[in-house]
Write an enzyme that holds these catalytic residues in place. Structure first.
Site, PDB file in Angstrom:
ATOM      1  CB  SER A   1      -0.510   0.095   0.872  1.00  0.00           C
ATOM      2  OG  SER A   1      -0.507  -0.071   2.063  1.00  0.00           O
TER       3      SER A   1
ATOM      4  N   PRO B   1      -1.370   3.907   3.672  1.00  0.00           N
ATOM      5  CG  PRO B   1       0.078   4.687   1.763  1.00  0.00           C
ATOM      6  CD  PRO B   1       0.252   3.560   3.084  1.00  0.00           C
ATOM      7  CE1 TYR B   2      -5.669  -2.976   4.570  1.00  0.00           C
ATOM      8  CE2 TYR B   2      -4.950  -3.644   6.646  1.00  0.00           C
ATOM      9  CZ  TYR B   2      -6.012  -4.549   5.946  1.00  0.00           C
ATOM     10  OH  TYR B   2      -6.434  -5.072   6.572  1.00  0.00           O
ATOM     11  N   GLY B   3      -4.072   1.255   5.883  1.00  0.00           N
ATOM     12  CA  GLY B   3      -5.191   1.941   6.867  1.00  0.00           C
ATOM     13  C   GLY B   3      -6.095   3.185   6.812  1.00  0.00           C
TER      14      GLY B   3
ATOM     15  CB  THR C   1      -8.032   2.840   1.768  1.00  0.00           C
ATOM     16  OG1 THR C   1      -7.368   1.270   2.048  1.00  0.00           O
ATOM     17  CG2 THR C   1      -6.887   3.056   0.727  1.00  0.00           C
TER      18      THR C   1
END
Ligand SMILES: NC(=O)c1ccc[n+]([C@@H]2O[C@H](COP(=O)([O-])OP(=O)(O)OC[C@H]3O[C@@H](n4cnc5c(N)ncnc54)[C@H](O)[C@@H]3O)[C@@H](O)[C@H]2O)c1
Length: 331
Positions: free
Chosen positions: A91, A151-153, A155
């Protein structure tokens, strides 16, 4: 006690790790299951294994494509939305791909579900939405500040906001489950834990089987009881059970967010010891430096899910959780 009536459930990402275990428990409970999965992060082996258990319908395709989901949604009572990209390092390298697949696909699927008249939508979120909670926020409640560190968290925070803002005709209801660290596999060996080397238990089991020279502990100087990072490990079958409980407990018009964890921390060294106890021999361990971005400790306050859904984890012992992965691997 009367059982809840069988439902038709659309499981996105149902060929993946958590989604396939949820599909398995739905089948065992007598529900009808339709899986939509691109198979870009899974092999389809879980689909074959699920077909040995019950009558599932599988559609290979993108759940963000309204044309692909229209027909299955017209028959579904509930959507369980597991499909996503879920690798932190990736991510950081490709944030746009994560933005599209985790946020825009969720937005599109939600719109299609509302249009089709689905009544329940359950979303897979993560403790990564909390980032690195300070000691004053441990154990982490659902009201702790949202502060994703990648970015994963981020999103997942955005997708949760899309769900919270969804307005739809009564009786539409939405649920968000924030999983902590998922491990394990079906105890009867119907499904296995997929081999993803970045996953801590997977790497440790590989070392136990001699498939890698050693297991590396990343960071031994954290401010934790044994110096290694502390996480809240929760068994994948318990995660699946939480989805079933939420599906039946959600009230019309409700939006409910719950942590799913065991409610206590387990260190990386505890995992190593559990693997050694299960495999019956010591494993070679190398102590390495901290990985950038890793957080020292996090574990869940599970009061809300225990009280609201009457859910509690069946697995609360780390060696018992590990043994399901070890046995399923060898099945
Ligand atoms: N595994 C964990 O420890 C963990 C922890 C917290 C949250 N989660 C969340 O749980 C969910 C499932 O995670 P997992 O570990 O099973 O991941 P996984 O990669 O094993 O499964 C995801 C599945 O979704 C499919 N997929 C991806 N994008 C798709 C799309 N647009 N349309 C259809 N299919 C698509 C993939 O092919 C894969 O089969 C994810 O939303 C993840 O963020 C997982």
């Amino acid at each position: 006690m009367s059982l809840p009536p069988p439902q038709c459930v659309l499981v996105t990402g149902g060929a993946g790790y958590v989604g396939s275990h949820a599909a398995l428990e739905l089948l065992r409970a007598g529900h009808q299951v339709i899986i939509v999965d691109t198979l870009e992060r899974s092999s389809g082996e879980a689909i074959e294994r699920l077909r040995r258990i019950g009558d599932i319908e599988f559609i290979q395709g993108d759940c963000g494509d309204p044309e692909i989901v229209a027909q299955p949604l017209s028959r579904a009572d509930t959507v369980m939305h597991f499909a996503a990209y879920a690798r932190v390092e990736e991510s950081i390298e490709c944030p746009e791909r994560y933005q599209h697949n985790n946020v825009e696909v969720t937005r599109s699927l939600l719109k299609s579900a509302i249009k089709a008249g689905v009544s329940r939508f359950i979303f897979s979120s993560t403790c990564a939405v909390y980032g690195s909670p300070g000691p004053e926020h441990l154990p982490v409640t659902e009201n702790a500040p949202m502060d994703p560190q990648n970015p994963y968290g981020d999103t997942k925070v955005q997708a949760e906001a899309v769900l919270a803002a969804a307005s739809a005709p009564h009786p539409f209801a939405t649920g968000v489950l924030r999983y902590f660290n998922v491990i394990g596999a079906d105890a009867d060996g119907a499904l296995a834990e997929p081999v993803v080397e970045a996953r801590l238990l997977c790497a440790c089991l590989q070392a136990a089987r001699g498939e890698r020279d050693h297991f590396t502990i990343n960071g031994t100087d954290y401010d934790t009881p044994d110096g290694t990072a502390v996480r809240d490990f929760v068994h994948v079958t318990d995660i699946a059970g939480a989805h079933g409980s939420l599906m039946t407990a959600l009230e019309d018009g409700q939006h409910l967010v719950c942590n799913v964890g065991c409610g206590h921390g387990t260190s990386v060294r505890d995992i190593v010891q559990a693997v050694e106890a299960v495999c019956g021999h010591p494993i070679s361990v190398v102590e390495g430096p901290r990985r950038p971005g890793d957080i020292p400790a996090t574990w869940a306050d599970t009061t809300r899910i225990r009280e609201t859904l009457n859910w509690s984890p069946r697995y609360d012992d780390i060696a018992a959780m590990v043994s399901t992965s070890w046995n399923a691997d060898r099945a």
